[in-house]
Design a protein around this motif. Structure first.
Motif, PDB file in Angstrom:
ATOM      1  N   TRP A  77       0.870  -1.169   0.000  1.00  0.00           N
ATOM      2  CA  TRP A  77       0.000   0.000   0.000  1.00  0.00           C
ATOM      3  C   TRP A  77       0.901   1.212   0.000  1.00  0.00           C
ATOM      4  O   TRP A  77       1.869   1.275   0.755  1.00  0.00           O
ATOM      5  N   ASP A 118      -6.798   3.349   7.854  1.00  0.00           N
ATOM      6  CA  ASP A 118      -8.216   3.195   7.514  1.00  0.00           C
ATOM      7  C   ASP A 118      -8.508   1.938   6.705  1.00  0.00           C
ATOM      8  O   ASP A 118      -9.622   1.416   6.754  1.00  0.00           O
ATOM      9  N   ILE A 119      -7.533   1.423   5.983  1.00  0.00           N
ATOM     10  CA  ILE A 119      -7.809   0.254   5.142  1.00  0.00           C
ATOM     11  C   ILE A 119      -8.031  -1.020   5.955  1.00  0.00           C
ATOM     12  O   ILE A 119      -8.449  -2.036   5.402  1.00  0.00           O
ATOM     13  N   ASN A 165     -10.482  -2.199   0.833  1.00  0.00           N
ATOM     14  CA  ASN A 165      -9.060  -2.503   0.712  1.00  0.00           C
ATOM     15  C   ASN A 165      -8.549  -3.390   1.853  1.00  0.00           C
ATOM     16  O   ASN A 165      -7.369  -3.717   1.898  1.00  0.00           O
ATOM     17  N   ASN A 166      -9.425  -3.764   2.767  1.00  0.00           N
ATOM     18  CA  ASN A 166      -9.044  -4.664   3.857  1.00  0.00           C
ATOM     19  C   ASN A 166      -9.130  -6.088   3.338  1.00  0.00           C
ATOM     20  O   ASN A 166     -10.187  -6.706   3.330  1.00  0.00           O
ATOM     21  N   ARG A 167      -8.011  -6.604   2.890  1.00  0.00           N
ATOM     22  CA  ARG A 167      -7.965  -7.941   2.296  1.00  0.00           C
ATOM     23  C   ARG A 167      -7.401  -8.961   3.267  1.00  0.00           C
ATOM     24  O   ARG A 167      -6.795  -9.952   2.870  1.00  0.00           O
ATOM     25  N   SER A 173      -4.006   8.081   8.475  1.00  0.00           N
ATOM     26  CA  SER A 173      -5.247   7.414   8.095  1.00  0.00           C
ATOM     27  C   SER A 173      -5.153   6.732   6.731  1.00  0.00           C
ATOM     28  O   SER A 173      -5.874   5.765   6.475  1.00  0.00           O
ATOM     29  N   THR A 174      -4.265   7.199   5.864  1.00  0.00           N
ATOM     30  CA  THR A 174      -4.122   6.566   4.552  1.00  0.00           C
ATOM     31  C   THR A 174      -3.682   5.105   4.680  1.00  0.00           C
ATOM     32  O   THR A 174      -3.988   4.280   3.821  1.00  0.00           O
ATOM     33  N   ARG A 188     -10.144  -1.072   8.561  1.00  0.00           N
ATOM     34  CA  ARG A 188     -11.474  -0.997   9.171  1.00  0.00           C
ATOM     35  C   ARG A 188     -12.312  -2.181   8.689  1.00  0.00           C
ATOM     36  O   ARG A 188     -12.136  -2.677   7.569  1.00  0.00           O
ATOM     37  N   ASP A 248     -13.894  -2.408   4.960  1.00  0.00           N
ATOM     38  CA  ASP A 248     -13.247  -1.533   3.981  1.00  0.00           C
ATOM     39  C   ASP A 248     -12.875  -2.358   2.749  1.00  0.00           C
ATOM     40  O   ASP A 248     -12.372  -3.471   2.869  1.00  0.00           O
TER      41      ASP A 248
END
Length: 132
Positions: free
Chosen positions: A32, A44-45, A52-54, A40-41, A47, A50
């Motif tokens: 990332w 936040d992923i 982008n939360n893989r 937060s960039t 959360r 989200d």
């Protein structure tokens, strides 16, 4: 040293993204790049829900702190929230294991002005100039 047996599996990018979306892995390489200069960039992923939360990881307290940080206007309290989120993410729960970070390498003459390093290594040459 750790007693872990691992086999690397090289796949096309689209297959890797599909496997990550479907959580079809035990451990995988991910990356990332922060697109703006704020914690937060990156935070936040992770959360719950989200896109982008893989990782499949979800934690109510983390989500509550992320929401609070998004609303917080006091920089000191905001940094404290981010710090607590980071501890929860990489020390207590550990759904990710940060191993390295990207670096920008370059040789810029002292005569160059208007050049500023940034996470994405993007430079608007409209604002860069040389002095004698």
């Amino acid at each position: 040293n750790l007693g872990v047996k691992a086999t690397a599996r090289n796949v096309e990018w689209k297959i890797l993204l599909q496997d990550m979306r479907e959580l079809n892995y035990q451990i995988c390489r991910a990356s990332w790049i922060g697109d703006y200069g704020d914690p937060s960039t990156f935070l936040d992923i992770f959360r719950s829900g989200d896109g982008n939360n893989r990782t499949g990881w979800s934690h109510k307290d983390y989500d509550v702190m992320a929401d609070a940080a998004a609303r917080e206007t006091n920089p000191t309290r905001r940094r404290e929230l981010f710090g607590r989120m980071e501890v929860l993410l990489v020390e207590d729960e550990c759904p990710i294991l940060p191993v390295y970070r990207y670096v920008c390498q370059g040789l810029v003459s002292p005569r160059v002005n208007g050049w500023f390093e940034n996470a994405r290594d993007l430079h608007n040459f409209k604002y860069v100039w040389m002095e004698d």
